[in-house]
Write a protein that holds these residues in place. Structure first.
Motif, PDB file in Angstrom:
ATOM      1  N   PRO A   1       0.053  -2.861   9.507  1.00  0.00           N
ATOM      2  CA  PRO A   1      -0.475  -2.343   8.237  1.00  0.00           C
ATOM      3  C   PRO A   1      -1.933  -2.733   8.016  1.00  0.00           C
ATOM      4  CG  PRO A   1       0.764  -4.340   7.813  1.00  0.00           C
ATOM      5  CD  PRO A   1       0.896  -4.050   9.294  1.00  0.00           C
ATOM      6  N   PHE A   2      -2.656  -1.883   7.357  1.00  0.00           N
ATOM      7  CA  PHE A   2      -4.030  -2.175   6.911  1.00  0.00           C
ATOM      8  C   PHE A   2      -4.896  -2.788   8.011  1.00  0.00           C
ATOM      9  CE2 PHE A   2      -2.113  -1.569   2.701  1.00  0.00           C
ATOM     10  CZ  PHE A   2      -3.095  -0.796   2.101  1.00  0.00           C
TER      11      PHE A   2
ATOM     12  N   GLU B   1      -3.283   2.306  11.776  1.00  0.00           N
ATOM     13  CA  GLU B   1      -2.029   1.590  11.551  1.00  0.00           C
ATOM     14  C   GLU B   1      -0.919   2.197  12.424  1.00  0.00           C
ATOM     15  OE1 GLU B   1      -3.994   2.733   9.000  1.00  0.00           O
ATOM     16  OE2 GLU B   1      -4.806   0.782   8.369  1.00  0.00           O
TER      17      GLU B   1
ATOM     18  N   GLY C   1       0.827  -1.202   0.000  1.00  0.00           N
ATOM     19  CA  GLY C   1       0.000   0.000   0.000  1.00  0.00           C
ATOM     20  C   GLY C   1       0.858   1.246   0.000  1.00  0.00           C
ATOM     21  N   GLU C   2       0.262   2.327   0.456  1.00  0.00           N
ATOM     22  CA  GLU C   2       0.923   3.615   0.345  1.00  0.00           C
ATOM     23  C   GLU C   2       1.671   3.985   1.633  1.00  0.00           C
ATOM     24  OE1 GLU C   2      -1.639   6.553  -1.440  1.00  0.00           O
ATOM     25  OE2 GLU C   2      -0.946   8.030   0.009  1.00  0.00           O
ATOM     26  N   GLY C   3       0.945   4.010   2.714  1.00  0.00           N
ATOM     27  CA  GLY C   3       1.563   4.369   3.979  1.00  0.00           C
ATOM     28  C   GLY C   3       0.559   4.190   5.092  1.00  0.00           C
ATOM     29  N   PRO C   4       1.014   4.090   6.332  1.00  0.00           N
ATOM     30  CA  PRO C   4       0.108   3.880   7.454  1.00  0.00           C
ATOM     31  C   PRO C   4      -0.858   5.049   7.638  1.00  0.00           C
ATOM     32  CG  PRO C   4       2.434   3.710   8.134  1.00  0.00           C
ATOM     33  CD  PRO C   4       2.419   4.192   6.738  1.00  0.00           C
ATOM     34  N   GLY C   5      -2.093   4.731   7.989  1.00  0.00           N
ATOM     35  CA  GLY C   5      -3.056   5.746   8.410  1.00  0.00           C
ATOM     36  C   GLY C   5      -3.107   5.783   9.934  1.00  0.00           C
TER      37      GLY C   5
ATOM     38  N   HIS D   1      -6.504   0.955  -4.754  1.00  0.00           N
ATOM     39  CA  HIS D   1      -6.365   0.932  -3.300  1.00  0.00           C
ATOM     40  C   HIS D   1      -7.740   0.654  -2.682  1.00  0.00           C
ATOM     41  CE1 HIS D   1      -5.447   2.229   0.766  1.00  0.00           C
ATOM     42  NE2 HIS D   1      -4.177   2.321   0.436  1.00  0.00           N
TER      43      HIS D   1
ATOM     44  N   ASN E   1       3.955  -1.336   3.128  1.00  0.00           N
ATOM     45  CA  ASN E   1       3.638  -0.043   2.519  1.00  0.00           C
ATOM     46  C   ASN E   1       4.881   0.593   1.914  1.00  0.00           C
ATOM     47  OD1 ASN E   1       0.762   0.671   3.050  1.00  0.00           O
ATOM     48  ND2 ASN E   1       1.356   0.292   5.176  1.00  0.00           N
TER      49      ASN E   1
END
Ligand code: URA
Ligand code: URA
Length: 196
Positions: free
Chosen positions: A65-66, A59, A52-56, A167, A92
């Motif tokens: 992750p995710f 996360e 993926g892109e990066g932690p939110g 995504h 990510n």
């Protein structure tokens, strides 16, 4: 300029060791606003790696992750495909949460990228699935990658096969993307069977 983290990479041949070093990474400013370095998780010998892109926010809070809303959807996709999350590997492009969930900056991506490259080498998955345009652009080294047009087509990445798809967060915003993602996942299922 000596980079203590990268200087060590050549000598490392275990994912656990690499993880330990990455958790201490201070090579870009993102760590300042992050609660956790989200290294990634799953089977260290997984045959498929999702990127993926990066932690939110979730996360960042949990260091995994995710695990937020997009992650819940990703889990549903995994079960529909007949995969256990534990048999896959999820990571990510950047390992620290960009403030306010903004896209990672080019500089942050470039700084973090060697950490992911080493991680991919250690896991050595024959199949990579990129989630969203950012991950596809970075891994395919293509600034003009148009996810809407170019998803769903296998790409070669050295010895690996890479499937770019949307995504899961995009699916949450636009349910019409679910069907194309499922078509992409079915292609991944078919190739994955060859590695069973
Ligand atoms: N979105 C991402 O790109 N990665 C995560 O880990 C969670 C949400
Ligand atoms: N099954 C679907 O039909 N769509 C998805 O996105 C996942 C599983």
């Amino acid at each position: 300029m000596e980079d203590p983290l990268l200087k060590k990479t050549l000598h490392i041949n275990s994912l656990d060791e690499w993880r330990e070093l990455c958790l201490k990474c201070r090579r870009c400013p993102l760590h300042k606003g992050a609660r956790n370095v989200v290294f990634g998780e799953g089977d260290p010998h997984a045959r498929i790696m999702f990127i993926g892109e990066g932690p939110g926010g979730e996360e960042d809070r949990l260091g995994r992750p995710f695990v937020g809303a997009a992650g819940k959807l990703l889990d549903r996709i995994f079960s529909a495909a007949g995969w256990r999350r534990e048999e896959l590997y999820i990571a990510n492009i950047v390992k620290c949460r960009p403030p306010g969930n903004r896209n990672p900056l080019q500089e942050e991506i470039e700084t973090c990228y060697p950490l992911l490259v080493k991680q991919i080498e250690l896991i050595d998955p024959p199949i990579i699935v990129t989630l969203g345009a950012v991950a596809a652009k970075v891994l395919l080294d293509s600034r003009d990658f148009y996810i809407t047009r170019e998803r769903g087509k296998w790409r070669q990445l050295g010895s690996r096969m890479l499937m770019p798809t949307f995504h899961p967060a995009a699916l949450l915003r636009d349910p019409s993307k679910k069907r194309p993602v499922w078509e992409d996942i079915k292609q991944v299922m078919a190739l994955y069977k060859e590695y069973a």
